[in-house]
Enzyme design. Sequence first.
Site, PDB file in Angstrom:
ATOM      1  N   ARG B 194       0.857  -1.182   0.000  1.00 30.77           N
ATOM      2  CA  ARG B 194       0.000   0.000   0.000  1.00 30.77           C
ATOM      3  C   ARG B 194       0.888   1.225   0.000  1.00 30.77           C
ATOM      4  NH1 ARG B 194      -5.265  -1.127   0.691  1.00 30.77           N
ATOM      5  NH2 ARG B 194      -5.787  -3.156   1.576  1.00 30.77           N
ATOM      6  N   SER B 198       3.021   7.952  -0.868  1.00 32.85           N
ATOM      7  CA  SER B 198       2.392   8.393  -2.118  1.00 32.85           C
ATOM      8  C   SER B 198       0.868   8.372  -1.986  1.00 32.85           C
ATOM      9  CB  SER B 198       2.838   7.466  -3.252  1.00 32.85           C
ATOM     10  OG  SER B 198       2.260   6.186  -3.064  1.00 32.85           O
ATOM     11  N   ASP B 255      16.853   8.175   2.907  1.00 26.47           N
ATOM     12  CA  ASP B 255      16.775   7.132   1.896  1.00 26.47           C
ATOM     13  C   ASP B 255      18.144   6.516   1.719  1.00 26.47           C
ATOM     14  OD1 ASP B 255      14.189   6.667   0.980  1.00 26.47           O
ATOM     15  OD2 ASP B 255      14.153   8.622   0.018  1.00 26.47           O
ATOM     16  N   SER B 263      15.762  -3.573   1.003  1.00 32.64           N
ATOM     17  CA  SER B 263      14.309  -3.555   1.156  1.00 32.64           C
ATOM     18  C   SER B 263      13.623  -4.129  -0.084  1.00 32.64           C
ATOM     19  CB  SER B 263      13.867  -2.116   1.410  1.00 32.64           C
ATOM     20  OG  SER B 263      12.475  -1.984   1.273  1.00 32.64           O
ATOM     21  N   LYS B 287      12.112  10.289  -7.260  1.00 32.68           N
ATOM     22  CA  LYS B 287      12.891   9.815  -6.112  1.00 32.68           C
ATOM     23  C   LYS B 287      14.382   9.823  -6.443  1.00 32.68           C
ATOM     24  CE  LYS B 287      12.563   6.356  -2.544  1.00 32.68           C
ATOM     25  NZ  LYS B 287      11.748   5.245  -2.050  1.00 32.68           N
TER      26      LYS B 287
END
Lengths: 492, 492
Positions: B194, B198, B255, B263, B287
Site C-alpha cells: 500500500r 504516495s 533514503d 528492502s 525519487k
Amino acid sequence: MGIDTHQELVVYMRDDCHLCRSEGFVASNRLNVSCGGRSIIAVLNVVYGGHIPHGHVGLSISALERLRVRPGTLLTIKHAPPIRSLASVRKKVFGHTLNGREIEAIINDVTAHRYSDIEIAAFLSVCAGGRLSLTEITDLTRAMVTSGERLDWGDGRRIYDKHCIGGLPGNRTTPLVVAICSAGGLVMPKTSSRAITSPAGTADTMDALTHVDLGVADIRRVVEEAGACLAWGGSMNLSPADDLLIRIERALELDGEGQLIASVLSKKIAAGSTHVLIDIPVGPTAKVRSQPEAERLQSLLVEVGAACGLSVRCVITDGQGPVGRGIGPVEEARDVLAVLQRADGAPADLRDRALELASHLFDMADGQGLEAGRERARLILEDGRAWAQFQRIVAAQGGLKTLPRALYTHEELAPRDGTVGAIDNRRLAKLAKLAGAPASKAAGLRLCVGLGDQVTAGQPLFQLFSESAGERDYALEYYTSEQPIFSLVSER
Amino acid sequence: MGIDTHQELVVYMRDDCHLCRSEGFVASNRLNVSCGGRSIIAVLNVVYGGHIPHGHVGLSISALERLRVRPGTLLTIKHAPPIRSLASVRKKVFGHTLNGREIEAIINDVTAHRYSDIEIAAFLSVCAGGRLSLTEITDLTRAMVTSGERLDWGDGRRIYDKHCIGGLPGNRTTPLVVAICSAGGLVMPKTSSRAITSPAGTADTMDALTHVDLGVADIRRVVEEAGACLAWGGSMNLSPADDLLIRIERALELDGEGQLIASVLSKKIAAGSTHVLIDIPVGPTAKVRSQPEAERLQSLLVEVGAACGLSVRCVITDGQGPVGRGIGPVEEARDVLAVLQRADGAPADLRDRALELASHLFDMADGQGLEAGRERARLILEDGRAWAQFQRIVAAQGGLKTLPRALYTHEELAPRDGTVGAIDNRRLAKLAKLAGAPASKAAGLRLCVGLGDQVTAGQPLFQLFSESAGERDYALEYYTSEQPIFSLVSER
C-alpha cells in the site's frame, strides 16, 4: 494524560477527531501545538476507545509543562513546519562536514524541543565514532553554550573549576578540592550535576549535607561570602541542549567523544569558568579504558578549550577501583567530612586524590609547580583551613544537615581467604543503585576492603544500606547471581 | 490503553507501582513484558494521577497485539535483558564493517521488536550515506529474507516480478505489465504494498478493483488458475524487518541506498521471484534525481541480486512528470481499465511505459531481444488478450468491484495562456494526499493537461476529488498558497 514519556513531547488525540481526519494526522506525525504565543512540536499518539472526550486532546507531562497550560485551555494544532536544520543532519549522515552556522541551527532546534527522539538519535549516531572534526567539536561546544544562560563573573577575573570524566564509585573529590583551593584563594563557583547513571553525583552528595538548589542570585551571594559554592547546576539552564542530547545518548549507550567534550566544556564555559582541571581516570571498568584513549581525549579537551578561550588541564589518574569507602549520597558525604575533619580512618586514597587535583589547580593559578602546590594543599587540609572553609560555604548555602542512617543494613562477608585482586566499578555502582541510591539518600554501600587488601573468610567485604527490604533483597540477589564484584585471589 | 504509538511497543505503569519502585524502573526504561511463553520488550511510560488501577499496567495497541493478551491477563514484568546485537550497531557507529552474522543478529532483534525506535534510528543513520559495502548490503538483504516467511513456487520454475523505485504520481504500470506478461505465459505472483508516502500504492489501486487481502493459500490458488495475481503483500510476513525499518526511515526522511536495495530485493526474494525488472524513473522531482545516481543504484541492484541468486534487470526511465491522468486509487484504476480496454482517450504514456516494461520482461524470459518483446506485448494488449487475462486474475481474486465516484469535485482552471513546462511530482502527490488519497479511495486528481501541452486561460488543468468539504478546502488552500505545481511557460 499524566504520562511521563521521559521528556519526549507527545500529544494524544482521538482516532475519530475531525481534525485528525481533515488534516490527515496519523500516529507518529509531528504536530505544532500552540496556545497564545507559546508553541511546541509534539509527536502524535492516536487514542482509540473514547478515553479522551470529544473535542479534547491529551498531553504528556513534558508537553504540558513546556506549553505551560492547564486542563481546559483552548489549543491550536496543525502539522509542524519542516525543521530546516534536519537537512544538515542528513548532510552529516551522508558524510559531509558541517559549518558553525549549521551546527548552531541544529542545537537551537534541539533546545527548542523541535527534534523528535529518533532525530536526535540520528544526529548523535553520525557524530559519534570520531566523525566530528576539531572545528566541528568547537562549533558544537559554542552552540551549546549559546543555547542557554551564561554566568558572568566580571572582566579579567579568573574562575576555577574541576571536572571528572567519571566511572569510579565513591570518587567524591570535588567538595574537598573546592574547599582546599578556595581556602587558598581560588574563586570556585562550582555547579555540579546529579547522578545520571552513577549511584551519586556531587550534587546528590552535597544535597545530603546542605541546600544545593540555588538560583543565580544565591550562587552570586554565596561566592561573594565564601569565595566558592557547591551547588546543583540543574536549575540554571546552562547548556540546556546538552541535557536533551545526553538523555538519548545514555539510552543508546553511545559515548561519542565529540559530544562528551562539547558537553563537559559547554557547561564550564556557560558557568563562566576560565580555568578547568579535568580528571580522567583510566581502568578496565572505568569510563575511559586505555591510556591512548585518555591521551586522545586529553588533547581534544585542551585544544577545543583553547579554541573557546578556556584554559584546560587534564590529569590522567588510576581508575582501577573505587575511591574512598562510601558509595551513595550519604556514605560519600561521610567520607568527605572524615577527610576534612582529619578523622581517624578517613579514606587516605580519597584524600590523596583531592590533594593531587588541588595541587594542579594551584599550579594553574600561580605557576609555582606541582611540588609547591602539593605542599600548599596539604597544609591547608592539615591545619583545618579546608574544613573551616567548607563550613563557611555550607553556612552560606543554609547550614549543615545531619546525615541520616538507612533503615536496613546488611553485612556481606568474604566467602574465603584471599587478596582483593580487582573490583568491578560498573557492577559495584549497579549494586549501590539497586540498593536505592541516589533516590534514597542513605542507601548505598560502605566498603570494608580495598584493592590489594588481604581478607580472611568471614571478614566483612562491605555493608549495604537501603530504605526498603525489597531494594535490599533485590540488590543482594544481583550480588549473588552475577559474576563476583570482588575478585579474591588465593595465594599458595 | 488504546494508544496507537505507530508500532513502538509501550507499557504504561503507575508512578507509585511497587514494581517500579523496587525494580527501579523509570520512564524510557526497556522492560520485558511476558505472558505464558510469549514476551515483548516495551518502553516504559510512567503514568501519574491514578488513571491506571493499582496492580494494573497499560499497553499500547501494538504491544497488546504483539503479546496477544486480553485485558485482565496476568503479566510478568522485569528489566529487559541487554540486547547483544546493539554492540554491533555501536561497532558500525564507530566505523567498522559488520559481518553476516552480526547483521543477521541485528535484523533478528529488530524483527522480534527488541529494538527501540531510537536504536533503529541509530542503526539506519550509520548505514546510510554509502556506509554499507556491497557485501554488507548483500548480508542485509539475506538477513531480511530470513527474518520472515519465504514463498516457494517449486524447483527450477521461473517466477517474474517487477518493481518501480517510485516518485511519479499515477505511474500505475504494474497491473498492465502483469496482465500482458502473464497473458504471454510468464508466471507473476505479484504482491504489492500500500502507499507509504504516495497517494496510492499498487495494492490500493487493485483494492479499488478487487479483493487484494489474500493469504498464501489464496495466492497459490489464484496463480494456479490465472498464472498471476495482483495481491497485497502486507499480510504475508515477507521481510517483516523491512516494514519496521521503513517506518523509522520515512520518519527521518532518510533514503539510505543500502537500505533501499535490501528492502526491494528482500521482498522479491521472499516472494519466491527469480527474475525481477526494476524501473528507475529519473527526474528533478522524482525519487532518483540524476542519471549517475540511477546508474549507481542499477549496478548495486544487479550485483546484490546476483549475489542472492536473483536475476535483476533495471530500466532507467523518464521521471520528469506524472504518468497517466488519474492520481489516487480509483482514478488510477480508471486509467488501468482504459488502457486494458483500449478505450478512446486511454493515457498513451501509461500504455507505452507498460509495453516497454513488458517487452523487457519478455526479453528476460526468451532472450529474443527488445524489438520482438515490444511487438509481442503490443499484440497481446491490442488483441484483447491482456484485458481477458486481467479479468481472469480479478475473477480468481473474487470479481471486479464498481469504481465509486467522489462526493466533491472541483475543477481548477488555467490562470493564463502558456505551455506546461514542468510539473512538480512531489507537490502533485501531496495535493492528492491532502484531498484524501489513499485513505478515501475515490479521492485524488484527474489531470486535464500533460507536460508540453499548450493551454489557454480558463481551460481546466485538473479535477480534484474528495469525500469531505474539509479535505477539498485544505487541498485547494495548499494548491494556491504554495509555489505552482504546473509551470506555465509563456511564448512570445
